[in-house]
Design an enzyme around this catalytic site. Structure first.
Site: not given
Length: 377
Positions: A141, A195, A198, A201, A205, A221, A248, A251, A255
Protein backbone atom coordinates in the site's frame (compact mmCIF):
# COMPACT_ATOMS: atom_id res chain seq x y z
CA UNK A 1 17.42 -17.27 -15.69
CA UNK A 2 17.59 -19.29 -18.90
CA UNK A 3 18.73 -22.32 -16.91
CA UNK A 4 15.40 -22.49 -15.04
CA UNK A 5 13.14 -25.14 -16.48
CA UNK A 6 9.35 -25.26 -16.21
CA UNK A 7 9.77 -27.92 -13.55
CA UNK A 8 12.27 -25.77 -11.65
CA UNK A 9 9.84 -22.84 -11.64
CA UNK A 10 6.95 -25.01 -10.44
CA UNK A 11 9.08 -26.35 -7.61
CA UNK A 12 10.16 -22.83 -6.70
CA UNK A 13 6.53 -21.62 -6.68
CA UNK A 14 5.67 -24.33 -4.16
CA UNK A 15 8.73 -23.40 -2.11
CA UNK A 16 7.76 -19.72 -2.14
CA UNK A 17 4.34 -20.58 -0.73
CA UNK A 18 5.94 -22.66 1.99
CA UNK A 19 8.37 -19.87 2.87
CA UNK A 20 5.46 -17.43 2.90
CA UNK A 21 3.61 -19.59 5.40
CA UNK A 22 6.69 -19.79 7.61
CA UNK A 23 6.96 -15.98 7.50
CA UNK A 24 3.40 -15.62 8.81
CA UNK A 25 1.39 -15.08 5.64
CA UNK A 26 -1.93 -16.93 5.62
CA UNK A 27 -1.92 -17.28 1.85
CA UNK A 28 0.44 -16.73 -1.07
CA UNK A 29 -0.63 -16.59 -4.71
CA UNK A 30 1.12 -15.79 -7.98
CA UNK A 31 -0.31 -13.75 -10.84
CA UNK A 32 0.74 -12.38 -14.19
CA UNK A 33 0.88 -8.60 -14.50
CA UNK A 34 -1.75 -7.95 -17.18
CA UNK A 35 -4.06 -5.40 -15.54
CA UNK A 36 -5.33 -3.84 -18.76
CA UNK A 37 -8.97 -4.71 -18.02
CA UNK A 38 -8.88 -2.41 -14.98
CA UNK A 39 -7.72 0.66 -16.90
CA UNK A 40 -11.13 1.96 -18.00
CA UNK A 41 -12.70 1.54 -14.54
CA UNK A 42 -9.79 3.40 -12.94
CA UNK A 43 -10.15 6.29 -15.40
CA UNK A 44 -13.93 6.52 -14.80
CA UNK A 45 -13.37 6.56 -11.03
CA UNK A 46 -10.93 9.43 -11.37
CA UNK A 47 -13.07 11.34 -13.86
CA UNK A 48 -15.96 11.20 -11.39
CA UNK A 49 -13.72 12.72 -8.74
CA UNK A 50 -14.31 9.78 -6.41
CA UNK A 51 -10.70 9.96 -5.21
CA UNK A 52 -11.37 13.28 -3.47
CA UNK A 53 -8.19 15.01 -2.34
CA UNK A 54 -6.03 11.93 -2.94
CA UNK A 55 -4.25 13.53 -5.89
CA UNK A 56 -1.61 10.82 -5.93
CA UNK A 57 -4.14 8.61 -7.73
CA UNK A 58 -3.89 10.95 -10.70
CA UNK A 59 -0.16 10.32 -10.96
CA UNK A 60 1.64 7.35 -12.52
CA UNK A 61 -1.55 5.97 -14.10
CA UNK A 62 0.44 3.87 -16.57
CA UNK A 63 2.41 2.32 -13.71
CA UNK A 64 -0.81 1.31 -11.93
CA UNK A 65 -1.90 -0.88 -14.82
CA UNK A 66 1.58 -1.82 -16.08
CA UNK A 67 3.62 -3.09 -13.11
CA UNK A 68 6.69 -3.62 -15.32
CA UNK A 69 6.96 0.18 -15.54
CA UNK A 70 7.03 0.45 -11.76
CA UNK A 71 9.79 -2.12 -11.43
CA UNK A 72 11.51 -2.91 -14.75
CA UNK A 73 11.87 -6.60 -15.52
CA UNK A 74 8.80 -7.62 -13.52
CA UNK A 75 6.85 -10.52 -15.08
CA UNK A 76 5.00 -11.84 -12.03
CA UNK A 77 3.45 -10.54 -8.81
CA UNK A 78 3.56 -12.68 -5.71
CA UNK A 79 0.51 -11.60 -3.69
CA UNK A 80 0.19 -12.35 0.01
CA UNK A 81 -2.39 -11.82 2.72
CA UNK A 82 -2.08 -11.67 6.50
CA UNK A 83 -4.99 -11.84 8.94
CA UNK A 84 -5.29 -8.95 11.39
CA UNK A 85 -8.57 -9.38 13.28
CA UNK A 86 -7.74 -9.16 17.01
CA UNK A 87 -9.42 -11.61 19.40
CA UNK A 88 -11.01 -8.79 21.43
CA UNK A 89 -12.56 -6.83 18.55
CA UNK A 90 -15.93 -6.37 20.37
CA UNK A 91 -17.44 -4.46 17.44
CA UNK A 92 -21.04 -4.13 18.59
CA UNK A 93 -20.10 -3.00 22.09
CA UNK A 94 -17.65 -0.41 20.75
CA UNK A 95 -19.99 1.07 18.17
CA UNK A 96 -22.98 1.20 20.51
CA UNK A 97 -21.01 2.94 23.27
CA UNK A 98 -21.44 6.39 21.74
CA UNK A 99 -19.36 8.05 24.45
CA UNK A 100 -16.33 6.01 23.35
CA UNK A 101 -14.09 6.46 20.34
CA UNK A 102 -14.25 3.74 17.70
CA UNK A 103 -11.01 2.99 15.86
CA UNK A 104 -10.95 0.67 12.87
CA UNK A 105 -9.66 -2.67 14.13
CA UNK A 106 -6.74 -2.79 11.70
CA UNK A 107 -5.23 0.29 13.37
CA UNK A 108 -5.36 -0.84 17.01
CA UNK A 109 -1.99 -2.57 16.78
CA UNK A 110 1.34 -1.98 15.08
CA UNK A 111 1.46 -0.36 11.63
CA UNK A 112 0.99 -3.19 9.12
CA UNK A 113 3.03 -1.47 6.39
CA UNK A 114 6.32 -2.11 8.16
CA UNK A 115 5.48 -5.65 9.21
CA UNK A 116 4.38 -6.92 5.80
CA UNK A 117 7.10 -5.08 3.90
CA UNK A 118 9.82 -6.54 6.11
CA UNK A 119 8.52 -10.07 5.63
CA UNK A 120 8.04 -9.63 1.90
CA UNK A 121 11.68 -8.56 1.68
CA UNK A 122 12.66 -11.64 3.66
CA UNK A 123 10.69 -13.74 1.17
CA UNK A 124 12.48 -12.03 -1.72
CA UNK A 125 15.85 -12.61 -0.06
CA UNK A 126 15.10 -16.33 0.24
CA UNK A 127 14.31 -16.48 -3.46
CA UNK A 128 17.45 -14.53 -4.37
CA UNK A 129 19.57 -16.77 -2.17
CA UNK A 130 18.42 -19.72 -4.26
CA UNK A 131 18.44 -17.89 -7.62
CA UNK A 132 21.01 -15.11 -7.68
CA UNK A 133 19.66 -13.62 -10.93
CA UNK A 134 16.24 -12.98 -9.44
CA UNK A 135 15.24 -9.37 -8.89
CA UNK A 136 12.34 -8.24 -6.71
CA UNK A 137 10.66 -5.29 -5.05
CA UNK A 138 8.12 -5.45 -2.19
CA UNK A 139 5.02 -3.24 -1.98
CA UNK A 140 2.53 -2.70 0.84
CA UNK A 141 0.00 0.00 0.00
CA UNK A 142 2.93 2.33 -0.66
CA UNK A 143 3.14 2.83 -4.44
CA UNK A 144 0.87 2.93 -7.51
CA UNK A 145 -0.11 -0.74 -7.23
CA UNK A 146 -3.61 -2.14 -7.84
CA UNK A 147 -3.31 -4.54 -4.93
CA UNK A 148 -6.88 -5.86 -4.96
CA UNK A 149 -6.68 -6.56 -8.69
CA UNK A 150 -3.44 -8.51 -8.23
CA UNK A 151 -4.82 -10.39 -5.21
CA UNK A 152 -7.84 -11.36 -7.31
CA UNK A 153 -5.68 -12.58 -10.21
CA UNK A 154 -3.48 -14.53 -7.77
CA UNK A 155 -6.46 -16.41 -6.38
CA UNK A 156 -6.47 -14.87 -2.90
CA UNK A 157 -10.14 -13.97 -3.24
CA UNK A 158 -12.53 -11.85 -5.25
CA UNK A 159 -13.24 -8.13 -5.13
CA UNK A 160 -16.43 -7.49 -3.17
CA UNK A 161 -19.00 -4.79 -3.84
CA UNK A 162 -17.28 -2.67 -1.17
CA UNK A 163 -14.08 -2.91 -3.30
CA UNK A 164 -12.21 -5.03 -0.72
CA UNK A 165 -10.87 -8.54 -1.30
CA UNK A 166 -13.01 -11.37 0.11
CA UNK A 167 -11.82 -14.93 0.65
CA UNK A 168 -14.50 -17.63 0.76
CA UNK A 169 -12.91 -19.41 3.72
CA UNK A 170 -11.44 -16.42 5.55
CA UNK A 171 -13.63 -13.37 5.01
CA UNK A 172 -11.90 -10.03 4.47
CA UNK A 173 -10.12 -9.10 7.70
CA UNK A 174 -6.62 -9.28 6.21
CA UNK A 175 -3.85 -7.09 4.84
CA UNK A 176 -2.43 -7.45 1.33
CA UNK A 177 1.11 -7.13 0.05
CA UNK A 178 2.92 -7.80 -3.22
CA UNK A 179 6.37 -8.85 -4.34
CA UNK A 180 7.15 -7.91 -7.94
CA UNK A 181 9.65 -10.35 -9.41
CA UNK A 182 11.38 -11.11 -12.71
CA UNK A 183 10.85 -14.91 -12.63
CA UNK A 184 8.21 -16.41 -14.98
CA UNK A 185 6.65 -18.50 -12.21
CA UNK A 186 3.51 -20.56 -12.86
CA UNK A 187 0.42 -18.50 -12.04
CA UNK A 188 -2.57 -19.35 -9.86
CA UNK A 189 -6.17 -19.28 -11.04
CA UNK A 190 -8.58 -16.55 -9.93
CA UNK A 191 -11.49 -17.72 -7.79
CA UNK A 192 -15.16 -17.33 -8.60
CA UNK A 193 -16.90 -14.21 -7.37
CA UNK A 194 -19.41 -15.06 -4.62
CA UNK A 195 -21.18 -11.83 -3.69
CA UNK A 196 -24.22 -12.79 -5.77
CA UNK A 197 -27.19 -10.50 -5.20
CA UNK A 198 -26.06 -9.47 -1.69
CA UNK A 199 -25.86 -5.71 -1.16
CA UNK A 200 -25.45 -5.71 2.63
CA UNK A 201 -22.27 -3.62 2.51
CA UNK A 202 -23.93 -1.01 0.32
CA UNK A 203 -26.98 -0.78 2.56
CA UNK A 204 -25.12 -0.56 5.88
CA UNK A 205 -22.66 2.17 4.87
CA UNK A 206 -23.49 5.12 7.18
CA UNK A 207 -22.72 7.70 4.48
CA UNK A 208 -23.81 5.64 1.45
CA UNK A 209 -20.31 5.85 0.02
CA UNK A 210 -20.68 2.69 -2.11
CA UNK A 211 -22.44 4.43 -4.97
CA UNK A 212 -22.76 1.32 -7.11
CA UNK A 213 -21.46 -2.25 -6.83
CA UNK A 214 -17.63 -2.22 -6.69
CA UNK A 215 -17.46 1.59 -6.78
CA UNK A 216 -16.71 3.68 -3.67
CA UNK A 217 -16.95 7.46 -3.63
CA UNK A 218 -14.09 8.17 -1.24
CA UNK A 219 -15.42 11.65 -0.60
CA UNK A 220 -18.26 10.08 1.40
CA UNK A 221 -16.30 7.20 2.94
CA UNK A 222 -15.67 7.54 6.68
CA UNK A 223 -12.22 6.00 6.34
CA UNK A 224 -11.30 8.72 3.85
CA UNK A 225 -12.91 11.49 5.89
CA UNK A 226 -11.12 10.55 9.13
CA UNK A 227 -7.76 9.45 7.66
CA UNK A 228 -6.99 10.78 4.19
CA UNK A 229 -8.86 14.10 4.20
CA UNK A 230 -6.55 16.85 5.42
CA UNK A 231 -9.12 19.63 5.67
CA UNK A 232 -12.64 20.19 6.91
CA UNK A 233 -15.05 17.28 7.14
CA UNK A 234 -18.21 18.25 5.20
CA UNK A 235 -20.84 19.34 7.69
CA UNK A 236 -23.61 17.23 6.15
CA UNK A 237 -21.59 14.07 6.80
CA UNK A 238 -20.45 14.76 10.38
CA UNK A 239 -23.51 13.45 12.18
CA UNK A 240 -23.31 10.23 10.11
CA UNK A 241 -19.80 9.50 11.34
CA UNK A 242 -21.02 8.82 14.87
CA UNK A 243 -18.20 7.81 17.21
CA UNK A 244 -15.88 6.56 14.45
CA UNK A 245 -12.73 8.60 15.02
CA UNK A 246 -10.32 6.66 12.79
CA UNK A 247 -11.59 4.56 9.94
CA UNK A 248 -14.75 2.49 9.63
CA UNK A 249 -15.44 -1.26 9.55
CA UNK A 250 -19.19 -1.33 8.88
CA UNK A 251 -19.06 -2.75 5.35
CA UNK A 252 -16.91 -5.64 6.55
CA UNK A 253 -18.91 -6.19 9.72
CA UNK A 254 -22.08 -6.91 7.80
CA UNK A 255 -20.47 -9.10 5.10
CA UNK A 256 -21.80 -12.69 5.42
CA UNK A 257 -18.43 -14.13 4.44
CA UNK A 258 -16.80 -12.71 7.56
CA UNK A 259 -18.48 -15.37 9.65
CA UNK A 260 -15.55 -17.47 8.39
CA UNK A 261 -12.88 -14.92 9.27
CA UNK A 262 -9.96 -16.15 11.33
CA UNK A 263 -8.62 -14.46 14.44
CA UNK A 264 -5.06 -13.21 14.07
CA UNK A 265 -2.31 -14.73 16.19
CA UNK A 266 0.15 -12.00 15.20
CA UNK A 267 1.30 -10.31 18.41
CA UNK A 268 1.91 -6.99 16.60
CA UNK A 269 -1.75 -6.80 15.58
CA UNK A 270 -3.15 -7.14 19.09
CA UNK A 271 -5.14 -4.14 20.39
CA UNK A 272 -3.28 -1.57 22.43
CA UNK A 273 -5.12 -0.77 25.69
CA UNK A 274 -4.45 2.96 25.29
CA UNK A 275 -6.44 2.98 22.03
CA UNK A 276 -9.22 0.47 22.52
CA UNK A 277 -12.50 1.26 24.32
CA UNK A 278 -11.36 4.64 25.56
CA UNK A 279 -13.97 7.33 26.11
CA UNK A 280 -13.96 10.29 23.76
CA UNK A 281 -13.25 12.56 26.71
CA UNK A 282 -10.24 10.49 27.72
CA UNK A 283 -8.83 10.68 24.21
CA UNK A 284 -9.66 14.41 24.01
CA UNK A 285 -7.60 15.01 27.16
CA UNK A 286 -4.39 13.89 25.44
CA UNK A 287 -1.89 16.61 24.68
CA UNK A 288 0.24 16.25 21.56
CA UNK A 289 3.07 14.41 23.30
CA UNK A 290 0.63 11.89 24.79
CA UNK A 291 -0.83 11.37 21.34
CA UNK A 292 2.62 10.74 19.90
CA UNK A 293 3.54 8.38 22.73
CA UNK A 294 0.33 6.35 22.55
CA UNK A 295 0.31 6.07 18.76
CA UNK A 296 4.00 5.36 18.28
CA UNK A 297 4.45 2.59 15.73
CA UNK A 298 0.76 2.63 14.69
CA UNK A 299 -0.91 3.73 11.47
CA UNK A 300 -2.86 6.36 13.44
CA UNK A 301 0.18 8.53 13.99
CA UNK A 302 0.40 9.55 10.35
CA UNK A 303 -2.75 11.72 10.49
CA UNK A 304 -1.12 13.95 13.11
CA UNK A 305 -2.45 15.49 16.28
CA UNK A 306 -4.66 18.18 14.73
CA UNK A 307 -6.64 15.82 12.50
CA UNK A 308 -6.93 13.46 15.47
CA UNK A 309 -8.50 16.36 17.43
CA UNK A 310 -10.74 17.21 14.46
CA UNK A 311 -12.08 13.66 14.42
CA UNK A 312 -12.57 13.60 18.18
CA UNK A 313 -14.50 16.88 18.07
CA UNK A 314 -16.95 15.32 15.61
CA UNK A 315 -17.30 12.27 17.85
CA UNK A 316 -17.93 14.47 20.89
CA UNK A 317 -20.57 16.40 18.97
CA UNK A 318 -22.34 13.14 18.13
CA UNK A 319 -22.21 11.86 21.73
CA UNK A 320 -25.24 12.19 24.07
CA UNK A 321 -25.43 15.52 25.83
CA UNK A 322 -22.98 15.78 28.71
CA UNK A 323 -21.94 18.89 30.64
CA UNK A 324 -18.42 17.44 30.87
CA UNK A 325 -18.20 17.28 27.07
CA UNK A 326 -19.41 20.85 26.68
CA UNK A 327 -16.93 22.10 29.27
CA UNK A 328 -14.04 20.21 27.69
CA UNK A 329 -14.84 21.58 24.24
CA UNK A 330 -15.20 25.13 25.51
CA UNK A 331 -11.87 24.98 27.38
CA UNK A 332 -10.06 23.82 24.25
CA UNK A 333 -11.72 26.17 21.77
CA UNK A 334 -9.67 29.35 22.11
CA UNK A 335 -6.29 27.63 21.76
CA UNK A 336 -7.38 25.28 18.97
CA UNK A 337 -6.16 25.71 15.40
CA UNK A 338 -8.64 26.97 12.80
CA UNK A 339 -9.37 23.44 11.54
CA UNK A 340 -10.13 22.01 14.96
CA UNK A 341 -12.00 25.11 16.18
CA UNK A 342 -14.49 24.83 13.33
CA UNK A 343 -15.33 21.29 14.36
CA UNK A 344 -15.46 22.26 18.05
CA UNK A 345 -18.05 24.93 17.23
CA UNK A 346 -20.10 22.38 15.35
CA UNK A 347 -19.80 19.91 18.24
CA UNK A 348 -20.95 22.54 20.76
CA UNK A 349 -23.97 23.31 18.60
CA UNK A 350 -24.77 19.60 18.42
CA UNK A 351 -24.47 19.24 22.19
CA UNK A 352 -26.78 22.23 22.69
CA UNK A 353 -29.34 20.75 20.28
CA UNK A 354 -29.10 17.42 22.11
CA UNK A 355 -29.70 19.15 25.44
CA UNK A 356 -32.75 21.00 24.11
CA UNK A 357 -34.16 17.80 22.62
CA UNK A 358 -33.56 15.94 25.87
CA UNK A 359 -35.26 18.72 27.84
CA UNK A 360 -38.31 18.63 25.57
CA UNK A 361 -38.54 14.87 25.85
CA UNK A 362 -38.37 15.10 29.63
CA UNK A 363 -41.07 17.78 29.70
CA UNK A 364 -43.38 15.68 27.52
CA UNK A 365 -42.80 12.70 29.78
CA UNK A 366 -43.64 14.75 32.89
CA UNK A 367 -46.84 16.09 31.31
CA UNK A 368 -47.88 12.60 30.28
CA UNK A 369 -47.29 11.28 33.79
CA UNK A 370 -49.17 14.17 35.39
CA UNK A 371 -52.22 13.62 33.19
CA UNK A 372 -52.47 10.08 34.45
CA UNK A 373 -52.21 10.97 38.14
CA UNK A 374 -55.20 11.57 40.51
CA UNK A 375 -55.88 15.28 41.14
CA UNK A 376 -54.82 15.03 44.78
CA UNK A 377 -51.67 13.09 44.01
Amino acid sequence: MSSLTTEDLATLADQIKQWGSELGFQQVGISDIDLSKHKDALHRWLQNGYHGDMRFFEQNLDKRTQPELLHPGTVRAIAVRMDYLPPDASFAKALSATDKGYISRYALGRDYHKILRKRLKQLGDKIKHQFADSDFRPFVDSAPVLEHALAEKAGLGWTGKHSLTINKDNGSWFFLGELFINLPLPIDKPVEENCGSCTACMTICPTQAIVEPYVVDARRCISYLTIELKGTIPEQLRSLIGNRIYGCDDCQLVCPWNRYAKISTEADFMSRPALKDQTLLQLWSWDEQTFLDNTQGTAIRRIGYQRWRRNLAVGLGNAPFDDAIVNALQRARDEACVLVREHIDWALAQQHASKVSMSRTTSRLIRTIEKGLPRDA
